[in-house]
Design a protein around this motif. Structure first.
Motif, PDB file in Angstrom:
ATOM      1  N   PRO A 173     131.620 112.827   1.527  1.00  0.00           N
ATOM      2  CA  PRO A 173     131.610 111.527   0.841  1.00  0.00           C
ATOM      3  C   PRO A 173     133.014 110.940   0.637  1.00  0.00           C
ATOM      4  O   PRO A 173     133.134 109.925  -0.036  1.00  0.00           O
ATOM      5  CB  PRO A 173     130.966 111.864  -0.498  1.00  0.00           C
ATOM      6  CG  PRO A 173     131.320 113.294  -0.734  1.00  0.00           C
ATOM      7  CD  PRO A 173     131.435 113.945   0.593  1.00  0.00           C
ATOM      8  N   GLY A 174     134.035 111.575   1.192  1.00  0.00           N
ATOM      9  CA  GLY A 174     135.379 111.011   1.078  1.00  0.00           C
ATOM     10  C   GLY A 174     135.558 109.855   2.041  1.00  0.00           C
ATOM     11  O   GLY A 174     134.713 109.619   2.906  1.00  0.00           O
ATOM     12  N   PRO A 175     136.664 109.113   1.909  1.00  0.00           N
ATOM     13  CA  PRO A 175     136.943 108.014   2.828  1.00  0.00           C
ATOM     14  C   PRO A 175     137.489 108.547   4.157  1.00  0.00           C
ATOM     15  O   PRO A 175     137.889 109.710   4.242  1.00  0.00           O
ATOM     16  CB  PRO A 175     138.032 107.220   2.103  1.00  0.00           C
ATOM     17  CG  PRO A 175     138.738 108.238   1.264  1.00  0.00           C
ATOM     18  CD  PRO A 175     137.718 109.274   0.886  1.00  0.00           C
ATOM     19  N   ILE A 176     137.508 107.714   5.183  1.00  0.00           N
ATOM     20  CA  ILE A 176     138.104 108.100   6.458  1.00  0.00           C
ATOM     21  C   ILE A 176     139.612 108.273   6.244  1.00  0.00           C
ATOM     22  O   ILE A 176     140.271 107.330   5.808  1.00  0.00           O
ATOM     23  CB  ILE A 176     137.822 107.029   7.526  1.00  0.00           C
ATOM     24  CG1 ILE A 176     136.322 106.989   7.828  1.00  0.00           C
ATOM     25  CG2 ILE A 176     138.608 107.312   8.812  1.00  0.00           C
ATOM     26  CD1 ILE A 176     135.888 105.885   8.777  1.00  0.00           C
ATOM     27  N   PRO A 177     140.142 109.484   6.508  1.00  0.00           N
ATOM     28  CA  PRO A 177     141.527 109.754   6.092  1.00  0.00           C
ATOM     29  C   PRO A 177     142.602 109.325   7.090  1.00  0.00           C
ATOM     30  O   PRO A 177     143.633 109.962   7.195  1.00  0.00           O
ATOM     31  CB  PRO A 177     141.522 111.276   5.914  1.00  0.00           C
ATOM     32  CG  PRO A 177     140.500 111.760   6.879  1.00  0.00           C
ATOM     33  CD  PRO A 177     139.488 110.666   7.044  1.00  0.00           C
ATOM     34  N   PHE A 178     142.352 108.288   7.845  1.00  0.00           N
ATOM     35  CA  PHE A 178     143.385 107.792   8.768  1.00  0.00           C
ATOM     36  C   PHE A 178     143.144 106.316   9.047  1.00  0.00           C
ATOM     37  O   PHE A 178     142.031 105.824   8.875  1.00  0.00           O
ATOM     38  CB  PHE A 178     143.381 108.578  10.084  1.00  0.00           C
ATOM     39  CG  PHE A 178     142.013 108.822  10.656  1.00  0.00           C
ATOM     40  CD1 PHE A 178     141.314 107.810  11.291  1.00  0.00           C
ATOM     41  CD2 PHE A 178     141.410 110.078  10.544  1.00  0.00           C
ATOM     42  CE1 PHE A 178     140.049 108.037  11.804  1.00  0.00           C
ATOM     43  CE2 PHE A 178     140.138 110.304  11.064  1.00  0.00           C
ATOM     44  CZ  PHE A 178     139.458 109.272  11.695  1.00  0.00           C
TER      45      PHE A 178
END
Lengths: 300, 636
Positions: A51-56
Motif C-alpha cells: 500500500p505504499g506509493p511508487i518509490p521512484f
C-alpha cells in the motif's frame, strides 16, 4: 487452488523484478513512453509497492513529436496516480529544431531519444532505469537480460552480459555504470493486451479505431496530427478509420486500418493479425539488424 | 493459435478470452545442437502455433533463399536466429528466450547454443526450466553431447525430460531405431538419477508428431510433443515443499503499516500460519497477506505478496520468512557444486560475493575437491576452475545464512558468485550440505579481548599494509616505520613478503592462484595480530585489489591503512635490488608483477607515496604522522 494462470505468473515475476531493482539501487527511475507497455509497467509498479506509493519518478524522454493525444493522456495519468514525472527534451535538438522530416528518422531518433535518454540519466544521476521492452518484439531482444548493464558511456555489449539464473538478478554496478531493467521481458504483445483487459488498465485512445486524417506514404499510413507536417504536392489527408498498434513519434508511426474500437476487438483482431507489432515503426527498417545497432549505442 | 479457436474468436471473443485467461505457463529448455535440428524444431513450434507474422514470414522467405539450407523450402531454423553476428556465423552465441502459446498453455523456451560455451548457457537456461526437451539425431543416437546435456540437467535439477528422437524421416521412420535410442537413453538417465523420461519419434523438418500425430509412425501411440508439453503436471512439487519467502523489501508507507514484501518460492501460506524468520530464528504468526487486489486467503509459489505479522519483530531485506514447522537450517560453511562462468578463473581463497535469495554475503571458495569432466563424468583433480568448468568445493561465508539443500529447493539452495571488483556474475552454485565443522567449531569467547590487549600496550592495534611493485621500497619504508614505533616503546610486528615465503607460505608458488592464497594467509595472520593488540606492518607486492580488500575486511574500518608505494616500472627495474627484473627479462623468471603478471594499483589508498620523489625517511614520517592523526599512536 489450481496453478497460477500465465498472467498471474507473469505478474508475479514482474513485481519480483521491480522490487529487486528498487531494493538494490539508489536512484531508480521508470522510463515512461506513454504507450501500452509503459501503462502495464506502471500498473505493476503500483501493485509491487502497495500500500505504499511508487518509490521512484517517471522519466519521459520527449521528442516534441509525439501524438497530441499522448501528451494529454500522460498528464492525466500522472495527475491521477500522483507520481512524479520528469520530462526531458534534449536542449540541442530544441535549438537545432531536429525533426523527422528534414533530418530523417535515423538522426531524429538518435538525437532526441538515444542522446536525450543518456543526457537525462546523467543529469539526474539515475542508476537504474526500468524500460518496457519485451523479448518477443524483435530478434535481438530475445537475448537481452532482464538486468542489463550499461557502461558509463551507456553502451550495451552483447558479449559481456551477465548470466541470469533462477530468480537471482545482479544489479551491482561500478561507478558510472547504470542498469536497464526490463520487468516485461517475458511478456508477449498478446499477454499485454490480455492483461490490460483483465486489469482494466487505461491506455491512450490512439490504440482504438476512429476516423482520423491520414496520408499514405511509402505504403505506410501517417496521421496528420498537427500543422507541422509538410504535405507533398498533390497530397491531401483523407479521413480513414485507423488505429495504432504501437505509439512513437507521429510522423514515424504507421496506422493500420481497423474497426477495433475497444480492447476486446483489438485482441480479436490480434488473434487474426498477420503483421508483427514493430513493423509499423519506420526506424526498425533503416538497416538489417538495425535494432541491435541502436541498442549498442544506448537506445532503449 | 490452433485453427479450432478461430471460430470462437469470430463468434464470442469474450468467452474465448476467458478461456485464454485460464492458461498456465510452462518454461522449458531445448537441448541439442544445430545439427540435431534444434532451431528447426523451435521454428516449427512457433510456425505451427501460428505465431509467425506475415512480415516475419516474408523475411523468412527471403532469408531462406539467400542463406537457408533447405533449398527452395522455408528454413524454419532462421526464425530463431537473433544477433547479426551469429546469423552470419550460422551459430547462436547466447541463451535466447522464445514464446509461443496453445489453447492450454503459454510456453517460454530457453534456447541455448550447442558449442563450447554450452555449459554456462545451458545451466543459465535450465535454471528456470520446469522441463527439458533433449533432442537427438536418430541416425547418430546417444552422443557424448547428449550425455553432457543430461548430466547438466540433473545437476541443475531438471527432473522431467522429453527425449525427441529427431530426423526419423531419414531412417525410414524405423521403430527399431527409435526403440534402440530410447532404451539406451533411459539406461544412461537412470544412472544419473533421472527417471521421468518420455520419448517421442519426430521429424522437426517434416513436422511429424510435433503438433500433429503422424501417419508415418503408426506404431507410436503416445502424444505429440505439444500434447506432452501441454499436459505435464506443473507445480505440485513446489506446493508440497515447506513455505519459503526471501524478504525483498520492507514496506513502511506510514507508522500504521509494516509489511514484508517478497515472492513465495515454495509451499503455501495462509493468514494465521506460524512462521519463523531466519537467520534470527524469531517466530511469529501471519496476520495478513496483502496485495493490491485485496488480502489473500492463500498464497502459493510464484506470487508476489506483502506479509504482515502479529508480532513486532525486526525484519530486513535478506531475511528468509519460512514455515515454523519445517524451517531451513542456518550455516556459514558448505559443500557445493560450483559452475564457473567467467574467462578469469576461479581463485581459491579470493574474497567473492554470494547472492542467495535476497541476501548478499562475503564468500571464499576453497580449492576444489575435484572437477567433473562433463563428457565422461569422471572426477579430476583441480587447483582451480576455469570458464565452463564444474567442481565440488567447500565454501566459507562471512556470516551464517538460512538455506535448504539445492536438491530440496532451487531458490533457497542455489546461489550466484559475484566478483567484488568487476561486479560481474562469475559463477553459480548449488548447496549440498553444511560442513559439520561449521556447526561444531564456534568462536571461542575469550575474556581478554582485543581492547584489553591494546589498553595494556597504550596503543590502538592496526594493520599498515604496504603495496607496490618489487623494488618500490616497501620493505625499506616499513623497516623505518617499525624502528620509529619501537623507539616510542610501541608494540609492532613486520610481516615481510620474502620472510613469510620461507615458512608459513613455503608451499606456494607465484601463479595467480598461489598469490591469492599467499595474501589470504598473511591477511589472516595480520588480523590475529591485531587481535593481540599489535601494530602490524605488512609489506607485500599484493598485486590484486580483491586480496587487499579481503585484508581490509578482516579488521574494522579504522584498523586498516593502505600505503601505496608508487614507482614507475622503469625506476623499479633500474633499482632491481634483488635482480628479479633482469631474470624476468631474460626469461629465467615467470610471473613477475609488472613484467608478465598484472598489478592493480589501489584506487583510494590512505597514503600514497611517490617513491621517486620522496626518500624512504620522508615516507616513513608520513606514515607515522598518519598513525598519529588517526589516533593509533599518540601524536609526537
Amino acid at each position: 487452488m489450481s496453478p497460477l494462470t500465465h498472467l498471474q505468473a507473469l505478474e508475479g515475476e514482474s513485481i519480483h523484478i521491480l522490487r529487486e531493482a528498487v531494493a538494490e539501487s539508489e536512484r531508480p527511475v521508470m522510463l515512461y513512453s506513454v504507450g501500452k507497455d509503459s501503462s502495464v509497467m506502471l500498473h505493476l509498479a503500483g501493485k509491487a509497492f502497495y500500500p505504499g506509493p511508487i518509490p521512484f519518478p517517471l522519466l519521459h524522454v520527449d521528442t516534441t513529436w509525439k501524438f497530441r493525444d499522448m501528451y494529454v493522456f500522460r498528464d492525466k495519468r500522472v495527475a491521477e496516480l500522483g507520481v512524479d514525472l520528469v520530462v526531458y527534451q534534449n536542449p540541442e535538438c530544441l535549438k537545432l529544431g531536429i525533426n523527422p522530416f528534414t533530418h530523417g528518422s535515423e538522426l531524429h531518433t538518435a538525437m532526441w531519444k538515444t542522446e536525450g535518454l543518456k543526457q537525462a540519466l546523467d543529469l539526474y544521476g539515475f542508476d537504474v532505469a526500468f524500460g518496457g521492452a519485451r523479448r518477443d518484439e524483435e530478434t535481438s531482444r530475445a537475448k537481452e537480460r532482464v538486468f542489463s548493464i550499461r557502461s558509463p558511456q551507456h553502451r550495451w555489449d552483447p558479449k559481456q552480459q551477465r548470466p541470469e539464473l533462477w530468480r537471482l538478478y545482479n544489479a551491482r554496478r561500478s561507478p558510472g555504470e547504470t542498469v536497464r531493467v526490463f520487468p516485461l521481458s517475458n511478456w508477449t504483445e498478446l499477454d499485454v493486451w490480455q492483461y490490460i483487459h483483465q486489469e482494466d488498465i487505461p491506455v491512450v485512445p490512439l490504440y482504438f479505431a476512429a476516423k482520423r486524417p491520414v496520408v499514405e506514404r511509402g505504403g505506410t499510413l501517417i496521421l496528420v496530427d498537427d500543422d507541422r507536417m509538410p504535405l507533398e504536392v498533390g497530397e491531401t489527408p483523407t479521413l480513414r478509420t485507423v488505429r495504432f498498434r504501437t505509439l512513437g513519434c507521429y510522423p514515424l508511426t504507421g496506422a493500420i486500418e481497423s474497426e477495433a474500437r475497444d480492447v476486446l476487438s483489438i485482441i480479436g483482431e490480434m488473434m487474426r493479425a498477420t503483421n508483427s507489432e514493430r513493423q509499423g515503426r519506420v526506424i526498425d527498417h533503416d538497416a538489417s539488424g538495425s535494432m541491435e545497432k541502436k541498442k549498442q549505442e544506448g537506445y532503449f | 493459435m490452433a485453427r479450432s479457436s478461430d471460430q470462437l474468436i469470430e463468434t464470442d471473443i469474450e468467452r474465448y478470452l476467458e478461456h485464454q485467461q485460464r492458461k498456465t505457463l510452462l518454461r522449458f529448455i531445448m537441448c541439442g545442437s544445430v545439427d540435431d535440428g534444434k532451431s528447426t524444431l523451435i521454428g516449427r513450434l512457433l510456425y505451427e502455433s501460428h505465431l509467425v507474422f506475415d512480415d516475419h514470414l516474408r523475411a523468412l522467405e527471403t532469408d531462406s533463399k539467400r542463406i537457408g539450407t533447405q533449398g527452395d523450402e522455408l528454413d524454419l531454423a532462421l526464425l530463431v536466429d537473433g544477433l547479426a553476428a551469429e546469423r552470419e556465423q550460422g551459430i547462436t552465441i547466447d541463451v535466447a528466450y522464445r514464446f509461443f502459446a496453445t489453447e492450454a498453455r503459454k510456453f517460454i523456451v530457453a534456447d541455448a547454443p550447442g558449442h563450447e560455451q554450452y555449459t554456462r548457457n545451458m545451466i543459465t537456461g535450465a535454471s528456470t526450466a520446469d522441463l527439458a526437451v533433449v533432442l537427438v539425431d536418430a541416425r547418430k543416437g546417444i552422443l557424448t553431447q547428449t550425455r553432457r546435456h543430461t548430466y547438466l540437467l540433473s545437476l541443475i535439477g531438471v527432473q522431467k525430460i522429453v527425449l525427441a528422437v529427431n530426423k526419423l524421416d531419414l531412417v525410414g521412420y524405423s521403430r527399431e531405431t527409435f526403440d534402440l535410442v530410447d532404451a539406451e537413453y533411459r539406461e544412461f538417465a537412470k544412472e544419473i538419477g533421472i527417471t521421468d523420461v518420455v520419448s517421442i519419434p519426430v521429424s522437426a523438418l517434416r513436422g511429424d508428431n510435433v503438433t500433429r500425430r503422424s501417419s508415418n509412425t503408426p506404431w507410436y501411440t503416445g502424444s505429440t510433443l505439444i500434447g506432452i508439453l501441454e499436459s505435464i503436471d506443473l507445480d505440485s512439487d513446489r506446493r508440497d515443499s515447506p513455505f519459503r519467502m526471501p524478504v525483498q523489501w520492507v514496506n513502511r508507507p506510514d507508522s500504521g503499516f509494516r509489511g514484508f514484501a517478497g515472492t513465495v518460492v515454495s509451499g503455501v501460506l495462509h493468514p494465521g500460519d506460524p512462521v519463523r524468520l531466519t537467520p534470527s530464528g524469531r517466530q511469529s504468526t501471519v496476520s495478513r497477506i496483502v496485495t493490491a487486489d485485496g488480502d489473500l486467503d492463500e498464497a502459493v509459489s510464484g506470487q508476489a505478496i506483502t506479509v504482515t505479522l502479529k508480532d513486532e519483530i525486526d525484519v530486513s531485506r535478506g531475511d528468509l520468512l519460512a514455515s515454523a514447522e519445517a524451517p531451513p537450517s542456518v550455516a556459514d560453511q558448505f559443500e557445493a557444486h560450483i559452475v564457473w562462468m567467467n574467462d578469469q578463473e576461479m581463485l581459491p581463497g579470493r574474497s567473492y560475493l554470494m547472492k542467495i535469495g535476497t541476501l548478499t554475503v562475503g564468500l571464499t571458495i576453497a580449492h576444489p575437491k575435484y572437477k567433473i569432466n562433463v563428457n565422461t563424468l569422471e572426477h579430476v583433480a583441480a587447483k582451480s576452475l576455469g570458464l565452463n568448468e564444474i567442481g565440488v568445493c567447500n565454501l566459507n561465508l562471512d556470516r551464517p545464512v538460512p538455506y535448504d539443500r539445492y536438491a530440496d529447493n532451487r531458490d533457497t539452495g542455489g546461489f550466484i558468485v559475484i566478483d567484488r571488483i568487476t561486479n560481474n556474475t562469475v559463477g553459480c552454485g548449488m548447496l549440498h550440505f553444511a560442513l559439520r565443522r561449521a556447526d561444531n567449531i564456534h568462536w571461542q569467547s575469550i575474556d581478554v579481548n582485543k581492547a584489553a590487549h591494546a589498553a595494556l600496550n597504550h596503543q590502538r592495534p592496526c594493520i599498515v599494509w604496504f603495496t607496490g611493485l618489487s623494488g618500490a621500497g616497501k620493505s625499506t619504508i616499513a623497516n623505518l616505520v617499525e624502528r620509529k614505533l619501537h623507539q616510542r616503546g610501541l608494540h609492532s610486528y613486520l610481516l615481510d613478503g620474502d620472510n613469510v615465503r620461507h615458512g608459513l607460505n613455503k608451499d606456494l608458488g607465484f601463479t595467480e592462484a598461489d598469490r591469492v592464497e599467499n595474501i589470504r594467509r598473511v591477511a589472516e595472520v595480520a588480523a590475529l595480530m591485531v587481535d593481540a593488540g599489535l601494530i602490524v606492518l605488512a609489506s607485500f607486492i599484493s598485486p590484486f585489489r580483491s586480496e587487499r580488500l579481503l585484508a581490509r575486511d578482516l579488521v574494522s574500518t579504522t584498523e586498516f591503512c593502505e600505503v601505496f608505494v608508487d614507482v614507475t616500472l622503469a625506476v623499479a627495474e633500474q633499482r632491481d635490488p634483488k635482480g628479479l627484473y633482469r631474470k624476468a627479462r631474460q626469461g629465467e623468471l615467470l610471473n613477475l608483477t609488472g613484467i608478465d603478471s598484472p598489478y592493480e594499483p589501489p584506487e583510494h589508498p590512505e597514503i600514497h607515496v611517490d617513491s621517486t620523489s620522496l626518500s624512504a625517511e620522508q615516507a616513513s614520517d608520513l606514515v607515522i604522522a598518519w598513525l598519529g592523526a588517526a589516533g593509533v599512536i599518540e601524536s609526537a
